[in-house]
Design a protein around this motif. Structure first.
Motif, PDB file in Angstrom:
ATOM      1  N   TYR A  14       0.849  -1.185   0.000  1.00  0.00           N
ATOM      2  CA  TYR A  14       0.000   0.000   0.000  1.00  0.00           C
ATOM      3  C   TYR A  14       0.883   1.232   0.000  1.00  0.00           C
ATOM      4  CZ  TYR A  14      -3.336  -3.503   1.464  1.00  0.00           C
ATOM      5  OH  TYR A  14      -4.110  -4.632   1.528  1.00  0.00           O
ATOM      6  N   ASP A  36      -5.341   3.630  -0.113  1.00  0.00           N
ATOM      7  CA  ASP A  36      -5.259   2.358  -0.829  1.00  0.00           C
ATOM      8  C   ASP A  36      -5.724   1.168   0.007  1.00  0.00           C
ATOM      9  OD1 ASP A  36      -4.149   3.679  -2.996  1.00  0.00           O
ATOM     10  OD2 ASP A  36      -2.082   3.106  -2.515  1.00  0.00           O
ATOM     11  N   PRO A  86      -7.937  -1.484   2.083  1.00  0.00           N
ATOM     12  CA  PRO A  86      -9.327  -1.954   1.957  1.00  0.00           C
ATOM     13  C   PRO A  86     -10.154  -1.483   3.148  1.00  0.00           C
ATOM     14  CG  PRO A  86      -7.886  -3.752   2.633  1.00  0.00           C
ATOM     15  CD  PRO A  86      -7.000  -2.567   2.359  1.00  0.00           C
ATOM     16  N   MET A  87     -11.475  -1.593   3.051  1.00  0.00           N
ATOM     17  CA  MET A  87     -12.361  -1.142   4.132  1.00  0.00           C
ATOM     18  C   MET A  87     -12.132  -1.918   5.420  1.00  0.00           C
ATOM     19  SD  MET A  87     -16.028  -0.332   2.333  1.00  0.00           S
ATOM     20  CE  MET A  87     -16.828  -0.431   3.900  1.00  0.00           C
ATOM     21  N   SER A  88     -11.812  -3.202   5.314  1.00  0.00           N
ATOM     22  CA  SER A  88     -11.468  -3.984   6.496  1.00  0.00           C
ATOM     23  C   SER A  88     -10.111  -4.636   6.251  1.00  0.00           C
ATOM     24  CB  SER A  88     -12.538  -5.029   6.805  1.00  0.00           C
ATOM     25  OG  SER A  88     -12.630  -5.973   5.774  1.00  0.00           O
ATOM     26  N   LEU A  89      -9.280  -4.606   7.283  1.00  0.00           N
ATOM     27  CA  LEU A  89      -7.914  -5.111   7.168  1.00  0.00           C
ATOM     28  C   LEU A  89      -7.771  -6.413   7.945  1.00  0.00           C
ATOM     29  CD1 LEU A  89      -7.867  -1.813   7.416  1.00  0.00           C
ATOM     30  CD2 LEU A  89      -5.437  -2.182   7.240  1.00  0.00           C
ATOM     31  N   ASP A 123      -2.642  -7.408   6.002  1.00  0.00           N
ATOM     32  CA  ASP A 123      -2.691  -5.975   5.694  1.00  0.00           C
ATOM     33  C   ASP A 123      -2.009  -5.160   6.784  1.00  0.00           C
ATOM     34  OD1 ASP A 123      -4.260  -6.408   3.350  1.00  0.00           O
ATOM     35  OD2 ASP A 123      -6.068  -6.494   4.589  1.00  0.00           O
ATOM     36  N   LYS A 132     -10.917   0.002   8.485  1.00  0.00           N
ATOM     37  CA  LYS A 132      -9.901   0.963   8.046  1.00  0.00           C
ATOM     38  C   LYS A 132      -9.913   2.232   8.889  1.00  0.00           C
ATOM     39  CE  LYS A 132      -8.945   3.780   3.953  1.00  0.00           C
ATOM     40  NZ  LYS A 132      -9.267   3.931   2.528  1.00  0.00           N
TER      41      LYS A 132
END
Length: 71
Positions: free
Chosen positions: A10, A15, A17-20, A24, A58
């Motif tokens: 990232y 960049d 995602p909505m949930s990590l 991530d 996020k």
């Protein structure tokens, strides 16, 4: 985005995602996946358990990072 080893890459927080997941978080913080799981189990970390998966929203992750900088 991922590199050749399927490790997420990232460039900016936008960049993300909505949930990590742990992969991530490990990529963003430059820590191991094991350390990411340890962090996700910490009492003050904003993780959610969905079935057997642990995720972090996020916006909550960014708030947590900001609180760590200001601490």
């Amino acid at each position: 985005m991922t590199n050749n080893n399927s490790i997420p890459v990232y460039k900016t927080l936008e960049d993300l995602p909505m949930s990590l997941n742990a992969n991530d978080i490990a990529a963003v913080l430059c820590i191991s996946r094991t350390s990411a799981y340890t962090l996700m189990h910490a009492r003050d970390f904003p993780s959610l358990t969905v079935g057997k998966r642990m995720v972090v929203l996020k916006e909550k992750f960014i708030e947590w990072m900001n609180s760590q900088i200001c601490a």
